[in-house]
Design an enzyme around this catalytic site. Structure first.
Site, PDB file in Angstrom:
ATOM      1  N   ASP A 270      26.736  52.040  -0.513  1.00 35.78           N
ATOM      2  CA  ASP A 270      27.261  53.314  -0.033  1.00 35.78           C
ATOM      3  C   ASP A 270      28.549  53.678  -0.764  1.00 35.78           C
ATOM      4  O   ASP A 270      29.634  53.234  -0.397  1.00 35.78           O
ATOM      5  CB  ASP A 270      27.516  53.227   1.478  1.00 35.78           C
ATOM      6  N   LYS A 277      33.901  57.731  -1.726  1.00 39.87           N
ATOM      7  CA  LYS A 277      34.863  56.853  -1.070  1.00 39.87           C
ATOM      8  C   LYS A 277      35.974  56.477  -2.048  1.00 39.87           C
ATOM      9  O   LYS A 277      35.757  56.477  -3.259  1.00 39.87           O
ATOM     10  CB  LYS A 277      34.161  55.557  -0.625  1.00 39.87           C
ATOM     11  N   ASP A 288      26.359  47.536   3.491  1.00 36.68           N
ATOM     12  CA  ASP A 288      25.933  48.649   4.341  1.00 36.68           C
ATOM     13  C   ASP A 288      24.444  48.574   4.710  1.00 36.68           C
ATOM     14  O   ASP A 288      23.922  49.452   5.391  1.00 36.68           O
ATOM     15  CB  ASP A 288      26.246  49.979   3.636  1.00 36.68           C
ATOM     16  N   GLU A 349      26.024  59.222   5.818  1.00 41.32           N
ATOM     17  CA  GLU A 349      24.621  59.175   5.399  1.00 41.32           C
ATOM     18  C   GLU A 349      23.782  58.279   6.293  1.00 41.32           C
ATOM     19  O   GLU A 349      22.563  58.447   6.367  1.00 41.32           O
ATOM     20  CB  GLU A 349      24.525  58.704   3.940  1.00 41.32           C
ATOM     21  N   ARG A 351      23.518  58.012   9.502  1.00 36.84           N
ATOM     22  CA  ARG A 351      22.823  58.734  10.575  1.00 36.84           C
ATOM     23  C   ARG A 351      21.689  59.583  10.016  1.00 36.84           C
ATOM     24  O   ARG A 351      20.710  59.846  10.707  1.00 36.84           O
ATOM     25  CB  ARG A 351      23.843  59.567  11.372  1.00 36.84           C
TER      26      ARG A 351
HETATM   27  N1  BES Z   1      28.923  52.742   5.886  1.00 39.60           N
HETATM   28  C1  BES Z   1      29.957  53.604   6.312  1.00 39.60           C
HETATM   29  C2  BES Z   1      30.718  53.081   7.521  1.00 39.60           C
HETATM   30  C3  BES Z   1      31.708  51.986   7.260  1.00 39.60           C
HETATM   31  C4  BES Z   1      32.905  52.269   6.638  1.00 39.60           C
HETATM   32  C5  BES Z   1      31.468  50.721   7.711  1.00 39.60           C
HETATM   33  C6  BES Z   1      33.824  51.256   6.456  1.00 39.60           C
HETATM   34  C7  BES Z   1      32.390  49.713   7.541  1.00 39.60           C
HETATM   35  C8  BES Z   1      33.569  49.988   6.903  1.00 39.60           C
HETATM   36  C9  BES Z   1      29.372  54.959   6.707  1.00 39.60           C
HETATM   37  O1  BES Z   1      28.300  55.382   5.948  1.00 39.60           O
HETATM   38  C10 BES Z   1      30.451  55.955   6.509  1.00 39.60           C
HETATM   39  O2  BES Z   1      30.858  56.147   5.395  1.00 39.60           O
HETATM   40  N2  BES Z   1      30.910  56.551   7.595  1.00 39.60           N
HETATM   41  C11 BES Z   1      31.953  57.491   7.548  1.00 39.60           C
HETATM   42  C12 BES Z   1      31.622  58.601   8.499  1.00 39.60           C
HETATM   43  C13 BES Z   1      32.570  59.760   8.420  1.00 39.60           C
HETATM   44  C14 BES Z   1      32.400  60.467   7.101  1.00 39.60           C
HETATM   45  C15 BES Z   1      32.292  60.676   9.577  1.00 39.60           C
HETATM   46  C16 BES Z   1      33.245  56.794   7.970  1.00 39.60           C
HETATM   47  O3  BES Z   1      33.212  55.988   8.898  1.00 39.60           O
HETATM   48  O4  BES Z   1      34.259  57.022   7.335  1.00 39.60           O
HETATM   49 ZN    ZN Z   2      27.161  53.925   5.080  1.00 41.09          ZN
HETATM   50 MN    MN Z   3      28.911  56.417   4.196  1.00 46.12          MN
END
Ligand code: BES
Ligand code: ZN
Ligand code: MN
Length: 495
Positions: A270, A277, A288, A349, A351
Protein backbone atom coordinates in the site's frame (compact mmCIF):
# COMPACT_ATOMS: atom_id res chain seq x y z
CA UNK A 1 12.03 -28.74 12.54
CA UNK A 2 8.88 -29.51 14.44
CA UNK A 3 9.01 -30.27 18.10
CA UNK A 4 7.52 -33.50 19.40
CA UNK A 5 5.42 -32.94 22.47
CA UNK A 6 4.33 -35.34 25.15
CA UNK A 7 2.39 -34.61 28.29
CA UNK A 8 2.92 -35.84 31.84
CA UNK A 9 2.34 -35.04 35.45
CA UNK A 10 4.92 -35.41 38.18
CA UNK A 11 7.63 -33.59 40.07
CA UNK A 12 10.84 -32.19 38.60
CA UNK A 13 13.24 -34.02 40.90
CA UNK A 14 12.06 -37.37 39.56
CA UNK A 15 12.64 -36.59 35.88
CA UNK A 16 15.51 -37.82 33.78
CA UNK A 17 16.06 -35.09 31.22
CA UNK A 18 18.51 -32.93 29.32
CA UNK A 19 16.91 -29.87 30.84
CA UNK A 20 14.33 -28.99 33.46
CA UNK A 21 12.46 -25.78 32.67
CA UNK A 22 11.17 -24.07 35.80
CA UNK A 23 9.64 -20.70 36.59
CA UNK A 24 10.70 -18.11 39.15
CA UNK A 25 8.71 -15.06 40.22
CA UNK A 26 10.27 -11.64 40.48
CA UNK A 27 9.75 -11.36 44.21
CA UNK A 28 11.78 -14.54 44.73
CA UNK A 29 8.59 -16.52 45.20
CA UNK A 30 8.60 -19.97 43.59
CA UNK A 31 5.80 -21.76 41.72
CA UNK A 32 4.91 -25.16 43.21
CA UNK A 33 7.09 -27.33 40.98
CA UNK A 34 10.08 -25.06 41.42
CA UNK A 35 9.63 -25.05 45.19
CA UNK A 36 9.48 -28.86 45.28
CA UNK A 37 12.61 -29.10 43.22
CA UNK A 38 14.34 -26.46 45.31
CA UNK A 39 13.58 -28.41 48.49
CA UNK A 40 15.06 -31.53 46.93
CA UNK A 41 18.36 -29.82 46.16
CA UNK A 42 18.81 -28.07 49.47
CA UNK A 43 17.48 -24.64 48.57
CA UNK A 44 20.00 -23.82 45.84
CA UNK A 45 17.42 -22.03 43.69
CA UNK A 46 16.18 -19.80 46.51
CA UNK A 47 19.77 -18.89 47.31
CA UNK A 48 20.43 -17.97 43.68
CA UNK A 49 17.24 -15.92 43.58
CA UNK A 50 18.09 -14.27 46.89
CA UNK A 51 21.61 -13.33 45.81
CA UNK A 52 20.35 -11.91 42.52
CA UNK A 53 22.19 -14.52 40.44
CA UNK A 54 18.91 -15.84 39.06
CA UNK A 55 16.47 -13.14 38.02
CA UNK A 56 12.71 -13.44 38.20
CA UNK A 57 12.23 -10.56 35.77
CA UNK A 58 9.86 -11.68 33.07
CA UNK A 59 11.81 -13.47 30.33
CA UNK A 60 15.17 -13.54 32.18
CA UNK A 61 16.81 -16.96 31.90
CA UNK A 62 19.49 -18.62 34.03
CA UNK A 63 20.97 -21.98 33.07
CA UNK A 64 22.36 -24.21 35.84
CA UNK A 65 24.39 -27.30 35.08
CA UNK A 66 23.40 -30.50 36.90
CA UNK A 67 26.00 -32.39 38.89
CA UNK A 68 27.67 -35.23 37.07
CA UNK A 69 25.55 -38.34 37.40
CA UNK A 70 22.35 -36.47 38.26
CA UNK A 71 19.16 -37.32 36.34
CA UNK A 72 18.78 -33.76 35.10
CA UNK A 73 21.66 -32.41 33.09
CA UNK A 74 20.62 -28.79 33.26
CA UNK A 75 17.99 -26.60 34.79
CA UNK A 76 16.71 -23.53 33.00
CA UNK A 77 15.21 -21.01 35.40
CA UNK A 78 12.85 -18.57 33.74
CA UNK A 79 11.65 -15.29 35.19
CA UNK A 80 7.86 -14.93 35.27
CA UNK A 81 7.60 -11.32 36.50
CA UNK A 82 5.73 -10.31 39.67
CA UNK A 83 3.55 -13.08 41.07
CA UNK A 84 0.61 -10.76 41.73
CA UNK A 85 0.53 -9.64 38.09
CA UNK A 86 0.84 -13.05 36.43
CA UNK A 87 -1.26 -13.21 33.27
CA UNK A 88 -1.11 -14.68 29.79
CA UNK A 89 1.15 -11.91 28.47
CA UNK A 90 3.78 -12.56 31.11
CA UNK A 91 3.63 -16.29 30.66
CA UNK A 92 3.84 -16.00 26.88
CA UNK A 93 6.90 -13.76 27.17
CA UNK A 94 8.56 -16.08 29.68
CA UNK A 95 7.82 -19.21 27.66
CA UNK A 96 9.08 -17.61 24.45
CA UNK A 97 12.34 -16.60 26.13
CA UNK A 98 12.72 -20.09 27.62
CA UNK A 99 12.15 -21.76 24.25
CA UNK A 100 14.73 -19.53 22.61
CA UNK A 101 17.33 -20.13 25.31
CA UNK A 102 16.64 -23.86 25.24
CA UNK A 103 17.10 -23.94 21.51
CA UNK A 104 20.61 -22.49 21.79
CA UNK A 105 21.62 -24.76 24.68
CA UNK A 106 23.03 -28.25 24.33
CA UNK A 107 19.71 -29.84 25.29
CA UNK A 108 17.58 -31.68 22.78
CA UNK A 109 14.95 -32.75 25.29
CA UNK A 110 13.25 -30.71 28.00
CA UNK A 111 10.92 -31.37 30.91
CA UNK A 112 8.83 -28.24 30.88
CA UNK A 113 7.03 -27.15 34.04
CA UNK A 114 5.82 -23.66 33.03
CA UNK A 115 2.71 -25.37 31.62
CA UNK A 116 1.41 -26.23 35.07
CA UNK A 117 1.41 -22.70 36.39
CA UNK A 118 -2.09 -21.41 37.00
CA UNK A 119 -2.94 -18.15 35.29
CA UNK A 120 -5.43 -16.30 37.51
CA UNK A 121 -8.89 -15.72 36.02
CA UNK A 122 -8.37 -18.08 33.13
CA UNK A 123 -9.17 -21.68 32.32
CA UNK A 124 -7.05 -24.39 33.97
CA UNK A 125 -5.63 -25.50 30.61
CA UNK A 126 -4.61 -21.99 29.51
CA UNK A 127 -0.98 -22.25 30.53
CA UNK A 128 -0.47 -25.54 28.71
CA UNK A 129 -2.00 -24.27 25.47
CA UNK A 130 -0.12 -21.00 25.71
CA UNK A 131 3.22 -22.75 26.32
CA UNK A 132 2.87 -24.91 23.20
CA UNK A 133 1.93 -21.83 21.21
CA UNK A 134 4.83 -19.84 22.64
CA UNK A 135 7.41 -22.59 22.06
CA UNK A 136 6.39 -23.21 18.44
CA UNK A 137 5.98 -19.52 17.66
CA UNK A 138 9.08 -18.55 19.66
CA UNK A 139 11.25 -20.72 17.43
CA UNK A 140 9.93 -19.17 14.20
CA UNK A 141 12.64 -17.32 12.28
CA UNK A 142 12.09 -15.40 9.08
CA UNK A 143 14.73 -16.74 6.69
CA UNK A 144 13.18 -16.89 3.25
CA UNK A 145 15.02 -13.92 1.79
CA UNK A 146 18.22 -14.19 3.87
CA UNK A 147 21.13 -16.05 2.33
CA UNK A 148 22.60 -16.93 5.73
CA UNK A 149 20.23 -19.40 7.31
CA UNK A 150 20.60 -20.01 11.02
CA UNK A 151 22.30 -23.32 11.54
CA UNK A 152 21.67 -25.24 14.68
CA UNK A 153 23.86 -27.74 16.39
CA UNK A 154 21.47 -28.96 19.06
CA UNK A 155 17.95 -27.88 18.18
CA UNK A 156 15.32 -28.80 20.72
CA UNK A 157 13.53 -31.95 19.55
CA UNK A 158 11.21 -33.21 22.24
CA UNK A 159 9.45 -31.42 25.08
CA UNK A 160 7.51 -33.09 27.86
CA UNK A 161 4.89 -30.69 29.12
CA UNK A 162 3.83 -31.08 32.73
CA UNK A 163 0.33 -30.26 33.90
CA UNK A 164 -2.36 -31.38 36.31
CA UNK A 165 -4.71 -32.26 33.45
CA UNK A 166 -5.76 -35.77 32.58
CA UNK A 167 -3.73 -37.26 29.75
CA UNK A 168 -6.45 -37.12 27.10
CA UNK A 169 -7.40 -33.55 27.98
CA UNK A 170 -3.77 -32.48 28.00
CA UNK A 171 -3.15 -34.00 24.59
CA UNK A 172 -6.14 -32.24 23.10
CA UNK A 173 -4.93 -28.91 24.45
CA UNK A 174 -1.46 -29.54 23.03
CA UNK A 175 -2.95 -30.22 19.61
CA UNK A 176 -4.88 -26.96 19.85
CA UNK A 177 -1.74 -25.04 20.80
CA UNK A 178 0.15 -26.60 17.89
CA UNK A 179 -2.60 -25.76 15.41
CA UNK A 180 -2.72 -22.16 16.61
CA UNK A 181 1.05 -21.90 16.29
CA UNK A 182 1.05 -23.35 12.77
CA UNK A 183 -1.61 -20.81 11.79
CA UNK A 184 0.25 -17.97 13.49
CA UNK A 185 3.54 -18.88 11.84
CA UNK A 186 1.95 -19.18 8.41
CA UNK A 187 0.38 -15.74 8.85
CA UNK A 188 3.72 -14.32 10.00
CA UNK A 189 5.65 -15.81 7.11
CA UNK A 190 3.22 -14.45 4.51
CA UNK A 191 3.22 -11.09 6.28
CA UNK A 192 6.99 -10.87 6.43
CA UNK A 193 7.57 -11.65 2.76
CA UNK A 194 8.45 -8.54 0.77
CA UNK A 195 5.96 -6.98 -1.61
CA UNK A 196 7.97 -7.91 -4.68
CA UNK A 197 7.56 -11.61 -3.86
CA UNK A 198 4.25 -11.64 -2.04
CA UNK A 199 1.97 -10.32 -4.77
CA UNK A 200 -1.72 -11.08 -5.25
CA UNK A 201 -0.71 -13.91 -7.61
CA UNK A 202 1.65 -15.29 -4.97
CA UNK A 203 -1.12 -15.36 -2.38
CA UNK A 204 -3.39 -17.05 -4.91
CA UNK A 205 -0.69 -19.68 -5.48
CA UNK A 206 -0.48 -20.26 -1.73
CA UNK A 207 -4.21 -20.90 -1.61
CA UNK A 208 -3.83 -23.37 -4.48
CA UNK A 209 -0.94 -25.03 -2.65
CA UNK A 210 -3.19 -25.41 0.39
CA UNK A 211 -5.80 -26.98 -1.85
CA UNK A 212 -3.26 -29.58 -2.97
CA UNK A 213 -1.65 -30.15 0.41
CA UNK A 214 -4.34 -29.91 3.06
CA UNK A 215 -7.49 -30.62 1.13
CA UNK A 216 -9.37 -27.35 1.20
CA UNK A 217 -11.16 -26.25 -1.94
CA UNK A 218 -9.77 -23.12 -3.56
CA UNK A 219 -11.07 -20.93 -6.33
CA UNK A 220 -9.34 -17.85 -7.65
CA UNK A 221 -11.33 -15.15 -9.39
CA UNK A 222 -9.32 -13.11 -11.86
CA UNK A 223 -10.01 -9.54 -12.97
CA UNK A 224 -12.29 -10.57 -15.82
CA UNK A 225 -14.48 -12.59 -13.49
CA UNK A 226 -14.55 -9.75 -10.98
CA UNK A 227 -15.52 -7.41 -13.78
CA UNK A 228 -18.46 -9.67 -14.62
CA UNK A 229 -19.56 -9.61 -10.99
CA UNK A 230 -19.40 -5.82 -11.04
CA UNK A 231 -16.67 -5.46 -8.45
CA UNK A 232 -15.91 -1.90 -9.49
CA UNK A 233 -14.59 -0.81 -6.10
CA UNK A 234 -12.05 -3.61 -5.80
CA UNK A 235 -10.93 -3.29 -9.42
CA UNK A 236 -10.52 0.47 -9.14
CA UNK A 237 -7.75 -0.05 -6.56
CA UNK A 238 -5.96 -2.55 -8.74
CA UNK A 239 -6.03 -0.34 -11.86
CA UNK A 240 -2.89 1.51 -10.78
CA UNK A 241 -0.90 -1.71 -10.40
CA UNK A 242 0.77 -3.97 -12.93
CA UNK A 243 0.01 -6.97 -10.76
CA UNK A 244 -3.46 -8.30 -11.49
CA UNK A 245 -5.86 -8.41 -8.56
CA UNK A 246 -7.11 -11.76 -7.30
CA UNK A 247 -10.13 -12.71 -5.27
CA UNK A 248 -9.07 -15.79 -3.35
CA UNK A 249 -11.85 -18.02 -2.05
CA UNK A 250 -11.12 -21.04 0.15
CA UNK A 251 -13.61 -23.59 1.48
CA UNK A 252 -13.14 -25.98 4.33
CA UNK A 253 -16.07 -28.35 4.63
CA UNK A 254 -15.95 -30.02 8.04
CA UNK A 255 -19.63 -30.03 8.94
CA UNK A 256 -23.06 -29.09 7.78
CA UNK A 257 -24.85 -25.90 8.56
CA UNK A 258 -24.16 -22.42 7.28
CA UNK A 259 -20.50 -21.45 7.12
CA UNK A 260 -18.47 -19.03 9.16
CA UNK A 261 -17.01 -16.66 6.57
CA UNK A 262 -13.65 -14.99 7.17
CA UNK A 263 -12.71 -12.05 4.95
CA UNK A 264 -9.15 -10.66 5.10
CA UNK A 265 -7.62 -7.59 3.48
CA UNK A 266 -4.86 -8.82 1.18
CA UNK A 267 -3.30 -5.55 0.05
CA UNK A 268 0.20 -6.77 -0.77
CA UNK A 269 1.67 -3.27 -0.87
CA UNK A 270 0.00 0.00 0.00
CA UNK A 271 1.84 3.07 -1.29
CA UNK A 272 -1.36 5.07 -0.94
CA UNK A 273 -1.90 5.48 -4.68
CA UNK A 274 -2.21 9.06 -5.97
CA UNK A 275 -2.79 10.12 -2.34
CA UNK A 276 0.78 8.92 -1.86
CA UNK A 277 2.01 8.05 1.61
CA UNK A 278 5.11 9.74 3.05
CA UNK A 279 8.35 7.76 2.61
CA UNK A 280 9.01 7.13 6.31
CA UNK A 281 8.23 3.53 7.25
CA UNK A 282 6.45 2.95 3.94
CA UNK A 283 8.16 -0.45 3.76
CA UNK A 284 5.80 -1.52 6.55
CA UNK A 285 2.94 -1.32 4.09
CA UNK A 286 4.03 -4.74 2.85
CA UNK A 287 2.19 -5.86 6.00
CA UNK A 288 -1.07 -4.52 4.59
CA UNK A 289 -2.05 -8.07 3.64
CA UNK A 290 -1.90 -9.36 7.22
CA UNK A 291 -5.69 -9.67 7.41
CA UNK A 292 -5.56 -11.98 4.39
CA UNK A 293 -2.63 -13.84 5.95
CA UNK A 294 -4.70 -14.40 9.10
CA UNK A 295 -7.44 -15.98 6.98
CA UNK A 296 -4.85 -18.39 5.57
CA UNK A 297 -3.60 -19.13 9.09
CA UNK A 298 -7.07 -19.74 10.49
CA UNK A 299 -7.99 -22.03 7.56
CA UNK A 300 -4.82 -24.04 8.11
CA UNK A 301 -5.55 -24.38 11.84
CA UNK A 302 -9.18 -25.39 11.22
CA UNK A 303 -8.03 -28.17 8.92
CA UNK A 304 -5.39 -29.33 11.35
CA UNK A 305 -7.97 -29.45 14.16
CA UNK A 306 -10.53 -31.17 11.98
CA UNK A 307 -13.12 -28.70 13.20
CA UNK A 308 -16.69 -29.93 12.58
CA UNK A 309 -17.76 -26.71 10.90
CA UNK A 310 -17.98 -25.14 7.48
CA UNK A 311 -15.56 -22.34 6.91
CA UNK A 312 -15.09 -20.02 3.94
CA UNK A 313 -12.06 -17.74 3.63
CA UNK A 314 -12.17 -14.80 1.21
CA UNK A 315 -9.07 -12.72 0.50
CA UNK A 316 -9.41 -9.79 -1.89
CA UNK A 317 -5.86 -9.09 -2.98
CA UNK A 318 -4.36 -6.15 -4.82
CA UNK A 319 -1.58 -3.58 -4.72
CA UNK A 320 -2.25 0.14 -4.24
CA UNK A 321 0.20 2.21 -6.30
CA UNK A 322 0.26 5.57 -8.07
CA UNK A 323 -0.01 5.32 -11.84
CA UNK A 324 -1.48 7.14 -14.82
CA UNK A 325 -4.44 4.79 -14.65
CA UNK A 326 -4.81 4.77 -10.87
CA UNK A 327 -7.83 6.02 -8.90
CA UNK A 328 -7.80 9.82 -8.57
CA UNK A 329 -9.33 11.80 -5.70
CA UNK A 330 -12.87 12.62 -6.73
CA UNK A 331 -13.32 9.55 -8.93
CA UNK A 332 -16.64 7.79 -8.45
CA UNK A 333 -16.72 3.99 -8.66
CA UNK A 334 -19.62 1.54 -8.48
CA UNK A 335 -19.40 -1.35 -6.07
CA UNK A 336 -20.76 -4.87 -6.65
CA UNK A 337 -23.66 -3.96 -4.36
CA UNK A 338 -24.57 -1.19 -6.79
CA UNK A 339 -23.69 1.60 -4.37
CA UNK A 340 -21.55 4.38 -5.74
CA UNK A 341 -18.45 5.55 -3.90
CA UNK A 342 -16.55 8.80 -4.24
CA UNK A 343 -12.85 8.07 -3.78
CA UNK A 344 -11.83 11.18 -1.88
CA UNK A 345 -8.58 9.62 -0.73
CA UNK A 346 -6.99 6.83 -2.75
CA UNK A 347 -5.16 5.70 0.38
CA UNK A 348 -8.44 4.53 1.90
CA UNK A 349 -8.26 1.53 -0.44
CA UNK A 350 -8.77 -1.27 2.07
CA UNK A 351 -12.47 -0.55 2.43
CA UNK A 352 -12.78 -0.44 -1.37
CA UNK A 353 -11.45 -3.95 -1.85
CA UNK A 354 -13.26 -5.24 1.23
CA UNK A 355 -16.70 -3.89 0.36
CA UNK A 356 -16.90 -6.01 -2.78
CA UNK A 357 -15.56 -9.06 -0.94
CA UNK A 358 -18.20 -8.51 1.78
CA UNK A 359 -20.94 -8.32 -0.84
CA UNK A 360 -19.60 -11.51 -2.40
CA UNK A 361 -19.65 -13.19 1.06
CA UNK A 362 -23.45 -13.02 1.18
CA UNK A 363 -23.75 -15.75 -1.46
CA UNK A 364 -22.52 -18.31 1.08
CA UNK A 365 -25.50 -17.55 3.32
CA UNK A 366 -23.13 -17.25 6.22
CA UNK A 367 -23.87 -17.90 9.88
CA UNK A 368 -21.53 -15.00 10.61
CA UNK A 369 -18.95 -12.94 8.73
CA UNK A 370 -15.75 -11.75 10.36
CA UNK A 371 -13.47 -9.45 8.43
CA UNK A 372 -9.99 -8.49 9.46
CA UNK A 373 -7.91 -5.71 8.01
CA UNK A 374 -4.97 -3.42 8.65
CA UNK A 375 -7.51 -0.76 7.91
CA UNK A 376 -6.74 2.50 9.66
CA UNK A 377 -3.89 4.42 11.25
CA UNK A 378 -6.65 5.90 13.40
CA UNK A 379 -7.13 2.54 15.11
CA UNK A 380 -3.46 2.57 16.09
CA UNK A 381 -3.93 6.03 17.56
CA UNK A 382 -7.02 4.89 19.46
CA UNK A 383 -5.79 1.57 20.86
CA UNK A 384 -2.04 1.44 20.29
CA UNK A 385 -0.45 -1.88 19.48
CA UNK A 386 -1.95 -3.99 22.23
CA UNK A 387 -5.54 -4.44 21.20
CA UNK A 388 -7.26 -5.22 17.94
CA UNK A 389 -10.17 -2.86 17.24
CA UNK A 390 -13.56 -4.60 17.07
CA UNK A 391 -16.74 -3.17 15.58
CA UNK A 392 -19.86 -4.96 14.39
CA UNK A 393 -23.59 -5.07 13.83
CA UNK A 394 -24.39 -7.94 16.19
CA UNK A 395 -23.60 -7.72 19.89
CA UNK A 396 -23.70 -11.47 20.67
CA UNK A 397 -21.13 -12.07 17.92
CA UNK A 398 -19.03 -9.14 19.15
CA UNK A 399 -19.16 -10.58 22.68
CA UNK A 400 -18.14 -14.03 21.44
CA UNK A 401 -15.10 -12.56 19.69
CA UNK A 402 -14.15 -10.37 22.65
CA UNK A 403 -14.33 -13.47 24.84
CA UNK A 404 -12.22 -15.50 22.37
CA UNK A 405 -9.66 -12.70 22.49
CA UNK A 406 -9.50 -12.88 26.29
CA UNK A 407 -9.23 -16.65 26.28
CA UNK A 408 -6.45 -16.70 23.70
CA UNK A 409 -4.58 -13.70 25.14
CA UNK A 410 -5.03 -12.01 21.77
CA UNK A 411 -7.29 -9.25 22.92
CA UNK A 412 -9.69 -7.01 21.06
CA UNK A 413 -11.52 -3.91 22.25
CA UNK A 414 -14.88 -2.77 20.97
CA UNK A 415 -15.61 0.63 19.46
CA UNK A 416 -19.18 1.86 18.81
CA UNK A 417 -20.93 1.81 15.45
CA UNK A 418 -23.61 4.42 16.06
CA UNK A 419 -25.51 5.77 13.07
CA UNK A 420 -24.16 9.28 13.71
CA UNK A 421 -20.76 8.17 12.41
CA UNK A 422 -22.23 7.18 9.06
CA UNK A 423 -23.06 10.84 8.35
CA UNK A 424 -19.36 11.62 8.09
CA UNK A 425 -19.35 9.66 4.81
CA UNK A 426 -22.00 11.84 3.18
CA UNK A 427 -21.03 13.52 -0.08
CA UNK A 428 -22.78 15.45 -2.84
CA UNK A 429 -21.43 13.23 -5.59
CA UNK A 430 -22.07 9.59 -4.70
CA UNK A 431 -23.89 7.32 -2.25
CA UNK A 432 -20.97 7.66 0.08
CA UNK A 433 -17.39 8.89 0.25
CA UNK A 434 -14.58 6.50 1.07
CA UNK A 435 -13.32 8.69 3.92
CA UNK A 436 -15.05 10.49 6.75
CA UNK A 437 -12.43 12.88 8.06
CA UNK A 438 -9.86 12.40 10.81
CA UNK A 439 -12.30 12.17 13.71
CA UNK A 440 -13.16 8.61 14.66
CA UNK A 441 -11.35 7.30 11.59
CA UNK A 442 -11.41 3.66 12.66
CA UNK A 443 -15.15 3.87 13.22
CA UNK A 444 -16.05 5.66 10.00
CA UNK A 445 -14.03 3.03 8.12
CA UNK A 446 -16.16 0.35 9.79
CA UNK A 447 -19.30 2.38 9.07
CA UNK A 448 -18.31 2.29 5.42
CA UNK A 449 -18.01 -1.51 5.53
CA UNK A 450 -21.28 -1.66 7.44
CA UNK A 451 -23.03 -0.33 4.33
CA UNK A 452 -22.27 -3.69 2.72
CA UNK A 453 -22.99 -6.10 5.58
CA UNK A 454 -26.64 -5.55 6.44
CA UNK A 455 -27.67 -9.04 5.25
CA UNK A 456 -25.79 -10.97 7.91
CA UNK A 457 -24.23 -10.92 11.38
CA UNK A 458 -20.88 -9.25 11.04
CA UNK A 459 -17.85 -8.14 13.01
CA UNK A 460 -14.89 -6.18 11.69
CA UNK A 461 -11.45 -6.48 13.29
CA UNK A 462 -9.05 -3.57 12.68
CA UNK A 463 -5.61 -5.11 13.14
CA UNK A 464 -3.58 -2.08 12.00
CA UNK A 465 -1.94 -1.88 15.43
CA UNK A 466 -1.71 -5.56 16.28
CA UNK A 467 -0.68 -7.34 13.06
CA UNK A 468 2.99 -6.41 13.13
CA UNK A 469 5.73 -4.95 15.30
CA UNK A 470 8.05 -2.11 14.26
CA UNK A 471 11.60 -1.26 15.32
CA UNK A 472 14.17 -3.85 16.26
CA UNK A 473 11.57 -6.60 16.47
CA UNK A 474 10.00 -5.63 13.15
CA UNK A 475 7.87 -8.46 11.85
CA UNK A 476 4.37 -9.84 11.55
CA UNK A 477 2.79 -11.12 14.78
CA UNK A 478 0.29 -13.56 13.31
CA UNK A 479 -2.54 -11.79 15.14
CA UNK A 480 -5.52 -12.25 15.17
CA UNK A 481 -5.07 -15.97 14.38
CA UNK A 482 -5.21 -17.04 18.07
CA UNK A 483 -8.44 -15.09 18.57
CA UNK A 484 -9.98 -16.55 15.40
CA UNK A 485 -9.04 -20.13 16.14
CA UNK A 486 -10.36 -19.81 19.65
CA UNK A 487 -13.61 -18.37 18.31
CA UNK A 488 -13.91 -21.28 15.85
CA UNK A 489 -13.23 -23.84 18.61
CA UNK A 490 -15.93 -22.24 20.77
CA UNK A 491 -18.29 -22.04 17.81
CA UNK A 492 -17.74 -25.70 16.98
CA UNK A 493 -18.34 -26.68 20.60
CA UNK A 494 -21.53 -24.63 20.85
CA UNK A 495 -23.33 -25.37 17.60
N1 BES B 1 -3.18 0.29 5.28
C1 BES B 1 -3.52 1.59 5.72
C2 BES B 1 -3.77 1.68 7.21
C3 BES B 1 -2.55 1.69 8.09
C4 BES B 1 -1.75 2.82 8.15
C5 BES B 1 -2.26 0.62 8.88
C6 BES B 1 -0.66 2.82 9.00
C7 BES B 1 -1.19 0.63 9.74
C8 BES B 1 -0.38 1.74 9.79
C9 BES B 1 -4.81 2.04 5.03
O1 BES B 1 -4.97 1.61 3.72
C10 BES B 1 -4.77 3.52 4.98
O2 BES B 1 -3.91 4.05 4.33
N2 BES B 1 -5.68 4.16 5.70
C11 BES B 1 -5.72 5.56 5.77
C12 BES B 1 -7.16 5.98 5.72
C13 BES B 1 -7.35 7.47 5.61
C14 BES B 1 -6.87 7.94 4.26
C15 BES B 1 -8.80 7.78 5.83
C16 BES B 1 -5.08 6.00 7.08
O3 BES B 1 -5.30 5.35 8.10
O4 BES B 1 -4.32 6.95 7.07
ZN1 ZN C 1 -4.02 -0.13 3.22
MN1 MN D 1 -4.04 2.92 2.33
Amino acid sequence: MTIQYSTASGVPQEQTTDCLVLGLFEDGDLPTATRQFDDSIGGLLSRLAGSGDASGKCGATTLLPGESGSAWQRCLLVGLGPRAELDGEYLREAATAAARHLNTSGATHAAWFLSEIEIPESEPESALRLCVEAIDAGLYRYETTRSEKSRQIHPIETVTLFSQLEAAAAELVVRQGQAIAVGVNLARELGNLPGNLCTPSYLADQALRMEREIGIKTSILDETEMEELGMGALLSVSRGSRQPAKLIVMHYAGGDGPPVVLVGKGLTFDAGGISLKPAAAMDEMKFDMCGGAAVFGAMQAAVQLNLPINLVGIVPSSENLPDGDANKPGDVVTSMAGKTIEVLNTDAEGRLILCDALTYAARFEPAVVIDMATLTGACVIALGHHATGLIGNDQPLADALLEAGQQSFDRAWQLPLWRQYRKQLDTNFADMANVGGREGGAITAAAFLGEFTSDYRWVHLDIAGSAWLSGKEKGATGRPVPLLVRYLLNYAAGQ
